[in-house]
Motif scaffolding. Structure first.
Motif, PDB file in Angstrom:
ATOM      1  N   THR A  81      48.564  30.756  30.545  1.00 55.08           N
ATOM      2  CA  THR A  81      48.548  32.195  30.795  1.00 55.08           C
ATOM      3  C   THR A  81      48.643  32.401  32.298  1.00 55.08           C
ATOM      4  O   THR A  81      48.030  31.671  33.079  1.00 55.08           O
TER       5      THR A  81
ATOM      6  N   HIS B 253      42.970  38.363  25.471  1.00 50.80           N
ATOM      7  CA  HIS B 253      42.699  37.643  26.721  1.00 50.80           C
ATOM      8  C   HIS B 253      41.281  37.926  27.218  1.00 50.80           C
ATOM      9  O   HIS B 253      40.555  36.986  27.602  1.00 50.80           O
ATOM     10  N   ARG B 254      40.881  39.188  27.202  1.00 52.15           N
ATOM     11  CA  ARG B 254      39.535  39.542  27.668  1.00 52.15           C
ATOM     12  C   ARG B 254      38.460  38.878  26.809  1.00 52.15           C
ATOM     13  O   ARG B 254      37.464  38.356  27.332  1.00 52.15           O
TER      14      ARG B 254
ATOM     15  N   GLU C 104      47.230  33.053  24.673  1.00 51.09           N
ATOM     16  CA  GLU C 104      46.782  33.964  23.616  1.00 51.09           C
ATOM     17  C   GLU C 104      47.839  34.072  22.516  1.00 51.09           C
ATOM     18  O   GLU C 104      47.512  34.083  21.323  1.00 51.09           O
TER      19      GLU C 104
ATOM     20  N   PHE D 297      50.489  36.537  28.818  1.00 49.68           N
ATOM     21  CA  PHE D 297      49.310  36.092  28.067  1.00 49.68           C
ATOM     22  C   PHE D 297      49.775  35.088  27.009  1.00 49.68           C
ATOM     23  O   PHE D 297      49.744  35.351  25.806  1.00 49.68           O
TER      24      PHE D 297
ATOM     25  N   ARG E  45      38.335  35.169  27.643  1.00 52.70           N
ATOM     26  CA  ARG E  45      37.747  34.937  28.958  1.00 52.70           C
ATOM     27  C   ARG E  45      36.224  35.143  28.915  1.00 52.70           C
ATOM     28  O   ARG E  45      35.469  34.400  29.547  1.00 52.70           O
TER      29      ARG E  45
ATOM     30  N   ASN F  29      53.551  41.890  28.225  1.00 52.68           N
ATOM     31  CA  ASN F  29      52.373  40.996  28.159  1.00 52.68           C
ATOM     32  C   ASN F  29      52.704  39.571  27.757  1.00 52.68           C
ATOM     33  O   ASN F  29      51.821  38.835  27.285  1.00 52.68           O
TER      34      ASN F  29
ATOM     35  N   LYS G 132      48.715  35.210  35.668  1.00 53.69           N
ATOM     36  CA  LYS G 132      48.355  36.534  36.179  1.00 53.69           C
ATOM     37  C   LYS G 132      49.596  37.216  36.730  1.00 53.69           C
ATOM     38  O   LYS G 132      50.308  36.650  37.556  1.00 53.69           O
TER      39      LYS G 132
END
Length: 339
Positions: free
Chosen positions: A276, A313-314, A297, A294, A317, A291, A278
């Motif tokens: 993944t 993703h959140r 994911e 990601f 994490r 997206n 940023k």
């Protein structure tokens, strides 16, 4: 080439990773993440085409003005079109997973005509090819391995790759290859692998007919596109689109492919064989539409729609199941770090 034992081990690693995800998130959360939405599907397609239209409008302003800022604006416009053509490819990818719209038949029809056809793709062909990528990710049987193999390389080698992209060499070779695949001369793939098919006594007329039949949506779309621009006295915009396809799109694909799988672990664990990344504003515009950055994911839960991936993703994490993602610049620096 992997053997049966290797395949078995890879399958165990993949199952273990999915079992871990189920334990971390719970079946109810996973089920909610798989919810599809026609509204989000249309939002993605409309947004992509609106941005392409804006870039074409910017190109027309640059051409009409013919002043000192015309060339920089034209370069920005063509680059943005290349990024949005990648956006159409990512939406086609969504369609291949049947995650863009709620109904499968509708999903395939809309994706074929509005996403895949403009960029010389076909949802059914791509789906067959891409399924093999997901089954064999991180192994020697991965059909997309040529897109990310051979890294890290030297800075000089990376620069040569980028120069081939922005000079149109990669784009022209890719377009010729796609044409030969649709003609039945080469085996269909999106990884740039050249594998000639047996001729079985076919004539040139047979190959031509196969090309027309297999490329019919692309030919229809671009015939309508050209005629619309021609009768609107905007023929140059048709060629601006193709400039984006030939000169910017290949670079966007290369950076995206390197970021997703290059220099990751060769195993069946999708939490380790995928990356993944940023993405900032420029990254999302050019390399990570919808997206796609990601990517751990996506490989972990392949049918989760694009608009649900940030939430996944959140969650991962928060559970510390995945590492802090690097930026695209960091990945490219790593990919060109072999002195």
């Amino acid at each position: 080439m992997t053997n049966t034992h290797d395949d078995f081990e890879t399958g165990l690693e993949r199952k273990s990773a999915r079992d871990t995800l189920t334990q971390l998130l719970g079946p109810e959360v996973i089920a909610s993440l798989h919810r599809r939405s026609d509204a989000w599907g249309w939002f993605g397609i409309a947004g992509c085409w609106a941005t392409i239209a804006l870039a074409l409008f910017m190109s027309e302003l640059a051409i009409d003005a013919f002043t000192w800022w015309s060339l920089p604006l034209l370069i920005v416009s063509i680059t943005l079109i290349g990024g949005r053509i990648l956006g159409l490819a990512i939406l086609s990818h969504e369609g291949s997973h049947r995650s863009l719209f709620e109904t499968q038949k509708f999903n395939d029809s809309v994706c074929n005509w509005l996403c895949a056809a403009p960029i010389f793709l076909d949802i059914a062909k791509y789906r067959r090819h891409h399924a093999l990528h997901h089954v064999h990710t991180g192994t020697e049987l991965d059909v997309d391995l040529p897109l990310c193999d051979g890294f890290p390389t030297s800075p000089a080698s990376m620069m040569r790759k980028f120069l081939r992209d922005i000079s149109g060499i990669t784009g022209i070779k890719s377009l010729i290859g796609l044409g030969m695949m649709n003609a039945g001369i080469l085996k269909w793939n999106v990884a740039g692998t050249v594998e000639k098919l047996p001729s079985n006594g076919q004539s040139r007329a047979d190959y031509l007919w196969t090309f027309v039949k297999e490329s019919r949506r692309t030919l229809i779309f671009h015939s309508i596109f050209f005629l619309t621009m021609y009768f609107s006295n905007l023929t140059e915009l048709f060629f601006i689109w193709w400039a984006g396809y030939l000169f910017a799109y290949p670079l966007c694909i290369r950076v995206r492919s390197i970021a997703e799988h290059a220099m990751t672990e060769r195993s069946g664990n999708m939490l380790k064989n995928t990356r993944t990344t940023k993405a900032g504003i420029i990254g999302r515009a050019l390399f990570a539409p919808f997206n796609v950055n990601f990517h751990i994911e996506h490989h972990a839960l392949v049918s989760v729609p694009y608009w649900q991936l940030p939430k996944l993703h959140r969650l991962l994490r928060e559970k510390q199941a995945i590492p802090t993602p690097p930026t695209y610049w960091q990945v490219i620096r790593l990919a060109a770090s072999n002195k």
